[in-house]
Design a protein around this motif. Structure first.
Motif, PDB file in Angstrom:
ATOM      1  N   TYR A 189       0.822  -1.174   0.043  1.00  0.00           N
ATOM      2  CA  TYR A 189      -0.060  -0.206  -0.076  1.00  0.00           C
ATOM      3  C   TYR A 189       0.867   1.328   0.041  1.00  0.00           C
ATOM      4  CZ  TYR A 189      -4.555  -2.169   0.269  1.00  0.00           C
ATOM      5  OH  TYR A 189      -5.774  -2.833  -0.089  1.00  0.00           O
ATOM      6  N   PRO A 190       2.202   1.304  -0.400  1.00  0.00           N
ATOM      7  CA  PRO A 190       2.743   2.542  -0.496  1.00  0.00           C
ATOM      8  C   PRO A 190       2.341   3.333  -1.731  1.00  0.00           C
ATOM      9  CG  PRO A 190       4.144   0.898  -1.598  1.00  0.00           C
ATOM     10  CD  PRO A 190       2.779   0.318  -1.059  1.00  0.00           C
ATOM     11  N   ALA A 191       2.459   4.826  -1.760  1.00  0.00           N
ATOM     12  CA  ALA A 191       2.025   5.547  -2.798  1.00  0.00           C
ATOM     13  C   ALA A 191       2.479   5.225  -4.082  1.00  0.00           C
ATOM     14  CB  ALA A 191       2.468   7.037  -2.610  1.00  0.00           C
ATOM     15  N   SER A 192       3.412   4.488  -4.267  1.00  0.00           N
ATOM     16  CA  SER A 192       4.101   4.051  -5.444  1.00  0.00           C
ATOM     17  C   SER A 192       3.440   2.970  -6.061  1.00  0.00           C
ATOM     18  CB  SER A 192       5.617   3.586  -5.280  1.00  0.00           C
ATOM     19  OG  SER A 192       5.913   2.671  -4.373  1.00  0.00           O
ATOM     20  N   ASN A 193       2.421   2.506  -5.512  1.00  0.00           N
ATOM     21  CA  ASN A 193       1.541   1.120  -5.806  1.00  0.00           C
ATOM     22  C   ASN A 193       0.066   1.652  -6.209  1.00  0.00           C
ATOM     23  OD1 ASN A 193       2.002  -1.241  -6.778  1.00  0.00           O
ATOM     24  ND2 ASN A 193       0.809  -2.290  -4.870  1.00  0.00           N
ATOM     25  N   LEU A 194      -0.044   2.954  -5.753  1.00  0.00           N
ATOM     26  CA  LEU A 194      -1.462   3.526  -6.179  1.00  0.00           C
ATOM     27  C   LEU A 194      -1.687   4.206  -7.501  1.00  0.00           C
ATOM     28  CD1 LEU A 194      -2.009   5.128  -2.520  1.00  0.00           C
ATOM     29  CD2 LEU A 194      -2.168   2.756  -3.336  1.00  0.00           C
ATOM     30  N   ARG A 195      -2.848   4.094  -8.266  1.00  0.00           N
ATOM     31  CA  ARG A 195      -3.192   4.840  -9.440  1.00  0.00           C
ATOM     32  C   ARG A 195      -4.443   5.477  -8.818  1.00  0.00           C
ATOM     33  NH1 ARG A 195      -1.227  -0.011 -12.302  1.00  0.00           N
ATOM     34  NH2 ARG A 195       0.618   0.310 -13.387  1.00  0.00           N
ATOM     35  N   LEU A 196      -4.527   6.645  -9.114  1.00  0.00           N
ATOM     36  CA  LEU A 196      -5.824   7.436  -8.808  1.00  0.00           C
ATOM     37  C   LEU A 196      -6.257   8.168 -10.218  1.00  0.00           C
ATOM     38  CD1 LEU A 196      -7.632   9.297  -6.991  1.00  0.00           C
ATOM     39  CD2 LEU A 196      -5.751  11.052  -6.797  1.00  0.00           C
ATOM     40  N   VAL A 197      -7.488   7.855 -10.334  1.00  0.00           N
ATOM     41  CA  VAL A 197      -8.484   8.513 -11.403  1.00  0.00           C
ATOM     42  C   VAL A 197      -9.296   9.417 -10.717  1.00  0.00           C
ATOM     43  CG1 VAL A 197      -9.900   8.136 -13.484  1.00  0.00           C
ATOM     44  CG2 VAL A 197      -7.992   6.615 -13.037  1.00  0.00           C
ATOM     45  N   LEU A 198      -9.132  10.761 -11.571  1.00  0.00           N
ATOM     46  CA  LEU A 198     -10.396  11.706 -11.114  1.00  0.00           C
ATOM     47  C   LEU A 198     -11.229  12.083 -12.363  1.00  0.00           C
ATOM     48  CD1 LEU A 198      -8.502  14.234  -8.986  1.00  0.00           C
ATOM     49  CD2 LEU A 198      -9.718  12.438  -8.146  1.00  0.00           C
ATOM     50  N   SER A 199     -12.535  11.701 -12.170  1.00  0.00           N
ATOM     51  CA  SER A 199     -13.459  11.776 -13.371  1.00  0.00           C
ATOM     52  C   SER A 199     -14.733  12.615 -13.106  1.00  0.00           C
ATOM     53  CB  SER A 199     -13.798  10.614 -13.992  1.00  0.00           C
ATOM     54  OG  SER A 199     -14.892  10.757 -15.112  1.00  0.00           O
ATOM     55  N   GLY A 200     -14.915  13.839 -13.797  1.00  0.00           N
ATOM     56  CA  GLY A 200     -16.065  14.561 -13.529  1.00  0.00           C
ATOM     57  C   GLY A 200     -15.541  16.100 -13.793  1.00  0.00           C
ATOM     58  N   PRO A 201     -16.666  16.896 -12.974  1.00  0.00           N
ATOM     59  CA  PRO A 201     -16.366  18.179 -13.203  1.00  0.00           C
ATOM     60  C   PRO A 201     -15.225  18.869 -12.488  1.00  0.00           C
ATOM     61  CG  PRO A 201     -17.940  18.034 -11.738  1.00  0.00           C
ATOM     62  CD  PRO A 201     -17.604  16.533 -12.083  1.00  0.00           C
ATOM     63  N   VAL A 202     -13.821  18.673 -13.013  1.00  0.00           N
ATOM     64  CA  VAL A 202     -12.493  19.039 -12.486  1.00  0.00           C
ATOM     65  C   VAL A 202     -11.580  19.117 -13.456  1.00  0.00           C
ATOM     66  CG1 VAL A 202     -12.141  16.517 -11.902  1.00  0.00           C
ATOM     67  CG2 VAL A 202     -10.783  18.576 -10.724  1.00  0.00           C
ATOM     68  N   THR A 203     -10.920  20.329 -13.741  1.00  0.00           N
ATOM     69  CA  THR A 203      -9.894  20.424 -14.736  1.00  0.00           C
ATOM     70  C   THR A 203      -8.671  19.611 -14.371  1.00  0.00           C
ATOM     71  OG1 THR A 203      -8.713  22.263 -13.596  1.00  0.00           O
ATOM     72  CG2 THR A 203     -10.923  22.787 -14.738  1.00  0.00           C
ATOM     73  N   PRO A 204      -8.037  19.399 -15.255  1.00  0.00           N
ATOM     74  CA  PRO A 204      -6.383  18.874 -15.276  1.00  0.00           C
ATOM     75  C   PRO A 204      -5.902  19.416 -13.905  1.00  0.00           C
ATOM     76  CG  PRO A 204      -7.091  18.600 -17.586  1.00  0.00           C
ATOM     77  CD  PRO A 204      -8.037  19.432 -16.774  1.00  0.00           C
ATOM     78  N   ASP A 205      -5.749  20.848 -14.207  1.00  0.00           N
ATOM     79  CA  ASP A 205      -4.840  21.542 -13.356  1.00  0.00           C
ATOM     80  C   ASP A 205      -5.083  21.325 -11.961  1.00  0.00           C
ATOM     81  OD1 ASP A 205      -3.133  22.207 -15.223  1.00  0.00           O
ATOM     82  OD2 ASP A 205      -3.971  24.463 -15.623  1.00  0.00           O
ATOM     83  N   GLU A 206      -6.485  21.693 -11.668  1.00  0.00           N
ATOM     84  CA  GLU A 206      -7.274  21.323 -10.327  1.00  0.00           C
ATOM     85  C   GLU A 206      -6.956  19.851  -9.748  1.00  0.00           C
ATOM     86  OE1 GLU A 206     -11.237  22.463 -11.582  1.00  0.00           O
ATOM     87  OE2 GLU A 206     -11.337  24.199 -10.129  1.00  0.00           O
ATOM     88  N   GLY A 207      -7.362  19.120 -10.578  1.00  0.00           N
ATOM     89  CA  GLY A 207      -7.056  17.492 -10.296  1.00  0.00           C
ATOM     90  C   GLY A 207      -5.547  17.179  -9.842  1.00  0.00           C
ATOM     91  N   ILE A 208      -4.727  17.811 -10.505  1.00  0.00           N
ATOM     92  CA  ILE A 208      -3.333  17.404 -10.285  1.00  0.00           C
ATOM     93  C   ILE A 208      -2.958  18.239  -9.104  1.00  0.00           C
ATOM     94  CG2 ILE A 208      -1.071  17.739 -11.219  1.00  0.00           C
ATOM     95  CD1 ILE A 208      -2.031  17.059 -14.009  1.00  0.00           C
TER      96      ILE A 208
END
Length: 424
Positions: A189-208
């Motif tokens: 469960y370290p950060a390097s083994n996580l993949r996060l997807v954000l989908s919806g009313p959020v811009t790439p800059d905001e999401g990142i």
């Protein structure tokens, strides 16, 4: 028919600690999907220590440094969102869909439990008992509850990583210690083994930016490596007969199938659809509608990421028809299919069904986020969601026949006769 190539905008970013994020903006969506895939499933468990990946699906809702047990789920639902988690052989995913105004809170909740999960003796023991009860209800005391286990056993030895179910064994759950499960969390469960997807009313800059803000503080560690996956030892076709207290007898014919990322998987999927998906399918017309041999027939492809998958055809015999007679009828149709191939009309129907299902999966922000993460894990490219449909629409009847010939040979079929007690 829609345009084959889709155009979902996908913006990717990798944090210094190794966590990767993809943002799929959709300004018109009613909520934002927060979808995290941890690259660990039951296939990563060791012999004698099964069920751990699924156990964490429960433990992750039992509180962290700043969140009480059960509060994560209660908070999201109180805001009008939805939240859940699932486990497979190849991954564990945690997902929620929240109103846009609750995105910061959702990301904070996720980051807090990934960094400070309360793996206490009390939480562990409580969830161990919950999982054992789930096993009793869903597998041990449920009609047809051992079907998947029996089917898996025909294709994988018990010690193979894909040779056990995600629920694990009662003995392994009983034998597990707090140190065992803590070690499992630290390993996978370290950060390097996580993949996060954000989908919806959020811009790439905001999401990142939000991902950096809430997950950037997780420690940087080397990404864990999955152990080399042994090839499944292709056993000779087997026949297993079991008797259970169930309403109806069933038969399962099954074959080894290509790995999930194989280019031939889609053609095989269409072959199974032509054969036994829906009332217009070839086996339904031949065995249910035009002859009183079966009450129902269905097909499925059970994908594995790192070893052979499993394709199945299920049949429920009509009254007075033996399992042997039904199997012979199914295999004769499969043999004819391999010899003749599908018609243009059959392919058009199967492709239309596939296209409808695929677009339906992508229609919501939550479904799209999950599809993006699956494409990312299985195919190594989130953008596969944009090109996959074009690849399916390019499949020809000959491609489908070739896939059936390669993977559905009648002589290679395993048979599982699941008999209702009192029948032959």
């Amino acid at each position: 028919m829609t345009e084959a190539r889709l155009h979902y905008e996908l913006a990717g970013h990798r944090l210094d600690n190794g966590l990767e994020v993809v943002v799929a903006p959709d300004p018109d969506a009613p909520g934002v999907a927060v979808n995290i895939w941890v690259e660990v499933g039951s296939a990563d468990e060791h012999t004698g220590k099964t069920g751990f990946a699924h156990l964490f699906e429960h433990l992750m809702f039992q509180g962290s440094a700043s969140v009480a047990s059960g509060e994560h789920m209660a908070t999201v639902e109180a805001l009008g969102g939805t939240v859940n988690a699932t486990t497979s052989s190849d991954r564990t995913n945690y997902f929620e869909t929240v109103p846009r105004g609750a995105l910061d809170l959702a990301l904070w909740l996720e980051a807090d439990r990934f960094s400070t999960l309360a793996i206490t003796e009390e939480n562990f023991e409580t969830q161990r008992q919950v999982v054992k009860e789930e096993k009793r209800q869903r597998y041990d005391n449920q009609p047809y509850g051992d079907l998947l286990e029996l089917l898996t056993r025909q294709h994988f030895q018990p010690e193979h990583p894909y040779g056990h179910l995600t629920i694990g064994s009662m003995q392994d759950l009983d034998d597990a210690s707090l140190g065992d499960v803590s070690s499992f969390f630290d390993s996978w469960y370290p950060a390097s083994n996580l993949r996060l997807v954000l989908s919806g009313p959020v811009t790439p800059d905001e999401g990142i930016e939000l991902t950096e803000r809430y997950f950037g503080g997780l420690p940087s560690t080397i990404k864990p490596r999955r152990a080399a996956m042994p090839a499944a030892n292709p056993a000779d076709p087997s026949v297993e007969v079991v008797r259970r207290q169930v309403p109806h007898s069933l038969t399962y014919l099954s074959w080894g199938a290509p790995e999930a990322a194989s280019a031939q998987s889609s053609a095989l999927n269409l072959a199974l659809a032509v054969l036994a998906d829906g009332n217009a399918s070839r086996l339904h017309r031949a065995l249910v509608r035009n002859a009183d041999i079966a009450n129902e027939v269905h097909s499925a492809l059970l994908p594995n990421r790192s070893a052979s998958s499993i394709s199945t055809i299920l049949g429920r015999p009509s009254d007075g028809v033996s399992i042997e007679a039904l199997n012979a009828a199914i295999l004769a149709e499969v043999d004819r299919f391999i010899a003749e191939g599908p018609t243009e009309e059959e392919v058009a129907r199967a492709v239309a069904q596939y296209e409808r299902d695929w677009l339906w999966d992508l229609a919501t922000s939550s479904g799209r986020a999950d599809a993006i993460n699956e494409a990312w894990l299985v195919h190594g490219d989130p953008g596969w969601v944009n090109t996959h449909l074009a690849d399916v629409l390019a499949i020809t009847p000959d491609d489908i026949r070739d896939a059936a010939a390669a993977w559905l040979s009648p002589g290679a079929a395993h048979e599982l006769h699941y008999l209702a007690e009192g029948t032959r």
